[in-house]
Design an enzyme around this catalytic site. Structure first.
Site, PDB file in Angstrom:
ATOM      1  CG  HIS A   1      -1.905  13.493 -18.370  1.00  0.00           C
ATOM      2  ND1 HIS A   1      -0.635  13.784 -18.815  1.00  0.00           N
ATOM      3  CD2 HIS A   1      -1.795  13.383 -17.019  1.00  0.00           C
ATOM      4  CE1 HIS A   1       0.196  13.850 -17.780  1.00  0.00           C
ATOM      5  NE2 HIS A   1      -0.487  13.614 -16.676  1.00  0.00           N
TER       6      HIS A   1
ATOM      7  CG  ASP B   1      17.269 -12.136 -28.632  1.00  0.00           C
ATOM      8  OD1 ASP B   1      16.342 -11.622 -27.986  1.00  0.00           O
ATOM      9  OD2 ASP B   1      17.584 -11.760 -29.775  1.00  0.00           O
TER      10      ASP B   1
ATOM     11  CD1 TRP C   1      -6.009   7.848 -13.773  1.00  0.00           C
ATOM     12  CD2 TRP C   1      -5.555   5.717 -14.287  1.00  0.00           C
ATOM     13  NE1 TRP C   1      -5.478   7.253 -12.667  1.00  0.00           N
ATOM     14  CE2 TRP C   1      -5.175   5.949 -12.948  1.00  0.00           C
ATOM     15  CE3 TRP C   1      -5.346   4.456 -14.825  1.00  0.00           C
ATOM     16  CZ2 TRP C   1      -4.625   4.951 -12.147  1.00  0.00           C
ATOM     17  CZ3 TRP C   1      -4.790   3.460 -14.011  1.00  0.00           C
ATOM     18  CH2 TRP C   1      -4.440   3.715 -12.695  1.00  0.00           C
TER      19      TRP C   1
ATOM     20  CB  SER D   1       1.158  -5.434 -25.667  1.00  0.00           C
ATOM     21  OG  SER D   1       2.431  -4.919 -25.435  1.00  0.00           O
ATOM     22  CB  SER D   2       1.117  -5.855 -20.391  1.00  0.00           C
ATOM     23  OG  SER D   2       1.225  -4.488 -20.574  1.00  0.00           O
TER      24      SER D   2
ATOM     25  CG  HIS E   1      -2.553  -0.794  -4.733  1.00  0.00           C
ATOM     26  ND1 HIS E   1      -2.539   0.554  -4.489  1.00  0.00           N
ATOM     27  CD2 HIS E   1      -1.437  -1.286  -4.157  1.00  0.00           C
ATOM     28  CE1 HIS E   1      -1.475   0.866  -3.774  1.00  0.00           C
ATOM     29  NE2 HIS E   1      -0.785  -0.238  -3.554  1.00  0.00           N
TER      30      HIS E   1
ATOM     31  CD  GLU F   1      -0.436  -0.780 -14.409  1.00  0.00           C
ATOM     32  OE1 GLU F   1      -0.454  -2.011 -14.608  1.00  0.00           O
ATOM     33  OE2 GLU F   1       0.158   0.027 -15.134  1.00  0.00           O
TER      34      GLU F   1
ATOM     35  CE1 TYR G   1       3.474  -0.152  -4.056  1.00  0.00           C
ATOM     36  CE2 TYR G   1       1.775  -1.814  -3.874  1.00  0.00           C
ATOM     37  CZ  TYR G   1       2.412  -0.697  -3.373  1.00  0.00           C
ATOM     38  OH  TYR G   1       1.968  -0.128  -2.214  1.00  0.00           O
TER      39      TYR G   1
ATOM     40  CB  SER H   1      18.926  -1.780  -6.513  1.00  0.00           C
ATOM     41  OG  SER H   1      17.800  -1.422  -5.752  1.00  0.00           O
TER      42      SER H   1
ATOM     43  CG  HIS I   1      -5.177   1.927  -0.165  1.00  0.00           C
ATOM     44  ND1 HIS I   1      -4.027   1.214   0.028  1.00  0.00           N
ATOM     45  CD2 HIS I   1      -5.062   2.433  -1.409  1.00  0.00           C
ATOM     46  CE1 HIS I   1      -3.263   1.299  -1.030  1.00  0.00           C
ATOM     47  NE2 HIS I   1      -3.861   2.025  -1.921  1.00  0.00           N
ATOM     48  CG  HIS I   2      -6.833   3.038  -4.600  1.00  0.00           C
ATOM     49  ND1 HIS I   2      -5.983   3.999  -5.056  1.00  0.00           N
ATOM     50  CD2 HIS I   2      -6.095   1.922  -4.442  1.00  0.00           C
ATOM     51  CE1 HIS I   2      -4.766   3.486  -5.183  1.00  0.00           C
ATOM     52  NE2 HIS I   2      -4.800   2.227  -4.814  1.00  0.00           N
TER      53      HIS I   2
ATOM     54  CB  THR J   1       8.228   0.987   1.101  1.00  0.00           C
ATOM     55  OG1 THR J   1       7.123   0.193   0.672  1.00  0.00           O
ATOM     56  CG2 THR J   1       8.583   1.961   0.002  1.00  0.00           C
TER      57      THR J   1
ATOM     58  CE  LYS K   1      12.379  -3.054  -2.916  1.00  0.00           C
ATOM     59  NZ  LYS K   1      13.672  -3.305  -3.491  1.00  0.00           N
TER      60      LYS K   1
ATOM     61  NE  ARG L   1      -7.725  12.502  -9.040  1.00  0.00           N
ATOM     62  CZ  ARG L   1      -7.397  11.203  -9.135  1.00  0.00           C
ATOM     63  NH1 ARG L   1      -7.645  10.379  -8.147  1.00  0.00           N
ATOM     64  NH2 ARG L   1      -6.817  10.741 -10.213  1.00  0.00           N
TER      65      ARG L   1
END
Lengths: 525, 371
Positions: free
Chosen positions: A74, A103, A139, A167-168, A251, A253, A255, A266, A300-301, A326, A329, A448
């Site tokens: 998932h 293009d 994950w 790909s990315s 991390h 990722e 963002y 925006s 921080h993870h 943040t 924004k 979790r």
């Protein structure tokens, strides 16, 4: 291109090979969006299994090992298959239209970067059928659970991740090259629409961190098959090294998955407030600040892995600091609405929900940044609530808002506003019913990634499951609305939203197969 | 239906003291650290709440008043340097205000001064081992909830999934240092009431300390995904007075001596089979399954296995030394000679395995001594 002028007026090729051979940014954008919609339902059906098992305490439907495969797949599918490709799809459609380019800069690369994905995900999904089962280590695939103790399918997982990364990276290169080289004459960087800016910054993040992901899965591959001990203490390695390398990727990722949504919001908020975006420059700088800071907060993870005090303090302070850009924004969006002339069509509703619910996710993120308190929050449902608030009503609502906003331009038809509003309200109720109670069970002590739980968590879990079923089935309505629009929607005007600004609205609806073959001239303001 | 309505009603009325009390918040806990973390958590929460009320207040006020349907005309301002600087600086100072108490609490938690008791906590798939350093005492702590309850064949008791066979017993008002490590994958030892959550990392040692104020039983769970039975390795800490603790220590040591002596006893096959069934259920069934069928590609079947039906020495070698590269632990370090003999005898004479032979504790002890 003399002698070929008429090719510019050609429509798409006939037949199904159009979609395989296409190098047209609009076709590829559509492919990405359709692919991500399919993946949303694949990943969503896994969430369905998870929530059905967690509906009541006790094991009812699935065995724990399959439950772990579901949570793992998932997460992987939603991150790499649904959210990221959806944003690349939006970029493919919109970046050339918004900067007045005919293009993408590298059309063949564009085709390839899309067509890698179906194979990567076919491989990843095929692991569900393999003996020993699909990846079941979350994950975040922490070693040594994902190396020494992994099912044999881990090798296919590693290969699939490599393909997604390729790909990315190619997609990101394409976007950067397009934005740098193919802007309409007269369009300076500080004239770029904010969606283009946020994507440009996101693309740099992708190029910076995707190789790190590739590195970490390669180290895993070496440990699994070639006898190295990167993550094995018995051989002189360190399992915690895995987490450092992984989060150095993951991390930023996070963002990557939300900055383009900031861009979409925006665009939409000013359009429906009929007022220019407040603080354009500070929006751009805040996005850059968030991107740069995303590289210095990763641990921080990992507050509970056993870091020295100075490490904890450093990562706590830097993480807290991210609240500043943040916040800027959010304040800018609110100020854009302030003294505007607002109307509330579906894209605007999703955008307002984005601002409110993303902010809730941001505030719980600030709570998680407080290292000593994080010892209680870490690896509980509080964290699950937090990141789903920033990813579902955050990124996913951002994508849905963008789809409703630009759909009239893409297909030349208008969606059914009434159905759109119903879709919004059901999604809004469903998403909060699903994820808000998770804060409570998390604080009360539910870890979790567990298929079964103690009795005091039962009521909230049932509520969460009901919310999840509501939210999930509501997205079928979204598919219905999309199909209905494309097949029988009312024709859309060239400028369907009276407050919308930008080059994409200067072409007819639907946007012709080839646009801006002659670049538009952007006058100096 | 009642169960379904219950959360909704409770959430609406917020009545405390209903049949199953709903927990909305973090426990205050029973240590100074847990109380200061709770205070920190609430402070930050209220600050966030105020921020949210102010920001959303302005937003919804605009949404209500500045709507096109009410004839609002849009002004065209799009920036104000002063206000932008202000709302960059104010949050910064709010953050500094949050960071100060957070730092104080964190520094307290890193107090490494001498402790009264040291306990080594080792994570295993899927059980905890506690070793009282300097006391020659160590034991496993395994989930005590029955399979029937998990599989919904029996009513679940109030401590469902949060109960173990041998709880960790500690005295109150003493500084206890925990040393965490793991035997296989990463686990995390978490007891909310003590506000300790620390990863148990194989090959490394993490430390943490606590001083418990109140006697009682405090429950927790493994917090780091550690494989199949991650949800089924709870933690139960019994905090008792110092005298009770000393008495408990003496009792445990006596039990241990009795166990050692039983290696010398003569065991009958029936006795070994009965004991073996219990050992098998606790230590082996999670992977090899209660019926010995295993899980294809992950955990081999024991039913009909050539090793189980082959020579006893090979069977003993695998149980005692494990197959670490395949995830099979070395039970020689975890179980007594009696338990190993019992479980081997059990495996050799259960399901379709009918070897008829038995392995005695003395044989197991001899095998271990020879290595």
């Amino acid at each position: 291109m003399s002698g070929h002028t008429e090719t510019a007026h050609h429509g798409p090729a006939k037949g199904w090979t159009r979609w395989i051979l296409t190098t047209n940014h609009k076709d590829i954008g559509t492919l990405y969006l359709v692919f991500s919609l399919i993946m949303l339902f694949v990943g969503g059906s896994m969430a369905f299994v998870i929530r059905a098992e967690l509906f009541q305490p006790g094991l009812q439907l699935v065995v724990p090992e399959f439950f772990n495969q579901m949570t793992t797949m998932h997460g992987l599918i939603m991150v790499f298959g649904a959210v990221m490709p959806a944003f690349v799809g939006l970029a493919n459609w919109q970046v050339p239209l918004m900067i007045g380019a005919p293009d993408m800069a590298l059309p063949r690369l564009n085709n390839w970067s899309f067509w890698i994905l179906p194979f990567a995900f076919a491989m990843l999904l095929s692991t569900l059928l393999m003996a020993g089962g699909a990846p079941d280590f979350g994950w975040t695939f922490y070693a040594p659970l994902s190396t020494t103790y992994a099912p044999p399918s881990v090798t296919f997982f590693i290969f699939a991740i490599h393909m997604m990364g390729i790909s990315s990276i190619m997609g990101a290169i394409n976007i950067i090259v397009t934005i740098f080289n193919m802007r309409a004459p007269g369009m300076k960087m500080m004239d770029l629409p904010l969606f283009v800016w946020t994507w440009l910054i996101t693309a740099f993040l992708l190029i910076a961190v995707m190789p790190v992901l590739a590195a970490v899965v390669t180290m895993m591959l070496m440990d699994v098959h070639f006898g190295t001990s990167f993550f094995n203490a018995a051989g002189g390695g360190d399992p915690v090294l895995f987490q450092h390398v992984f989060w150095f990727f993951a991390h930023p990722e996070v963002y990557i998955m939300v900055l383009p949504a900031f861009g979409v919001i925006s665009q939409i908020v000013p359009a429906f407030s009929r007022k220019p975006l407040f603080g354009y420059h500070s929006m751009v700088y805040a996005t850059m600040a968030i991107a740069v800071m995303s590289f210095i907060v990763w641990a921080h993870h990992m507050f509970t892995v056993g870091m020295p005090l100075t490490g904890e303090l450093f990562f706590m302070y830097t993480t807290m600091l991210i609240a500043v850009p943040t916040g800027v924004k959010v304040f800018n969006w609110v100020s854009t609405m302030f003294r505007g002339s607002m109307s509330f069509e579906t894209p605007m509703l999703f955008s307002i929900a984005f601002i409110v619910l993303f902010t809730i996710g941001g505030l719980s993120g600030l709570m998680l940044a407080i290292a000593p308190a994080d010892f209680q929050y870490h690896d509980t449902y509080f964290v699950v609530a937090h990141f789903h608030y920033v990813l579902v009503p955050g990124s996913v609502f951002g994508i849905i808002a963008g789809v409703y906003y630009w759909l009239p331009k893409w297909c030349g038809k208008m969606y059914d506003e009434k159905l759109g509003q119903i879709h919004f309200w059901l999604s809004f109720i469903g998403v909060n019913l699903t994820f808000f109670p998770m804060h409570f069970v998390g604080l009360a002590g539910m870890p979790r990634r567990i298929p079964d739980y103690a009795l005091q968590f039962a009521d909230f879990n049932m509520l969460t499951s009901l919310g999840a079923f509501l939210f999930g089935t509501t997205q079928l309505l979204f598919v219905y609305i999309l199909i209905k629009t494309i097949r029988s929607g009312k024709p859309a005007a060239q400028l369907p939203w009276d407050g919308a600004k930008g080059l994409e609205w200067s072409v007819p609806s639907p946007a012709p197969y080839h646009t801006f073959s002659t670049p538009p001239v952007v006058s100096d303001k | 239906m009642r169960q379904l309505l219950h959360p909704i009603c409770t959430a609406l009325v917020l009545t405390p003291g209903t049949s199953v009390a709903l927990e909305f918040n973090m426990p205050v806990g029973v240590t100074e650290t847990s109380q200061s973390i709770y205070g920190l958590h609430m402070t930050i929460f209220y600050i966030c709440l105020v921020i949210a009320i102010v920001v959303f207040g302005v937003m919804f006020w605009s949404i209500f008043h500045h709507r096109k349907s009410k004839g609002a005309k849009a002004s065209q301002f799009h920036g104000n340097v002063l206000i932008e600087i202000v709302w960059t600086i104010i949050p910064f100072f709010i953050l500094v205000g949050m960071a100060i108490p957070a730092t104080t609490t964190l520094v307290d938690m890193y107090d490494t001064s001498e402790s009264d008791i040291d306990i080594q906590v080792t994570g295993h798939q899927w059980k905890w081992h506690y070793k009282y350093i300097g006391e020659d005492l160590g034991f496993f702590s395994i989930l005590a909830t029955s399979k029937e309850e998990i599989e919904n064949r029996k009513k679940k008791n109030p401590n469902y999934l949060l109960e173990v066979d041998n709880p960790l017993v500690v005295p109150i008002n003493k500084k206890i240092r925990f040393l965490f490590t793991s035997n296989d994958v990463i686990h995390a030892w978490w007891v909310p009431d003590l506000a300790i959550k620390k990863d148990a990392v194989p090959g490394f040692i993490n430390e943490s300390w606590t001083r418990i104020d109140k006697p009682g039983t405090y429950r927790g769970q493994c917090a780091e995904l550690c494989g199949m039975h991650h949800a089924f390795m709870p933690i139960e800490v019994k905090a008792v007075s110092e005298t009770d603790y000393t008495a408990w220590l003496a009792e445990q040591k006596a039990v241990k001596q009795a166990e050692a002596a039983s290696t010398e006893l003569v065991w009958s096959q029936e006795q070994l089979m009965t004991a073996g069934a219990v050992v098998y259920e606790k230590n082996c069934a999670a992977c090899h399954q209660a019926d010995g069928s295993g899980i294809p590609q992950a955990f081999p079947a024991l039913n009909g296995s050539p090793i189980v039906q082959g020579p006893t020495t090979e069977h003993m070698a695998i149980v005692i030394n494990g197959r670490l590269e395949k995830g099979m632990p070395a039970f020689g370090e975890q179980l007594s000679a009696v338990d190993i003999a019992a479980v081997i005898t059990y495996e050799r004479n259960s399901w379709d395995n009918k070897t008829g032979d038995m392995v005695t504790p003395a044989e197991v002890q001899a095998f271990i001594d020879k290595q």
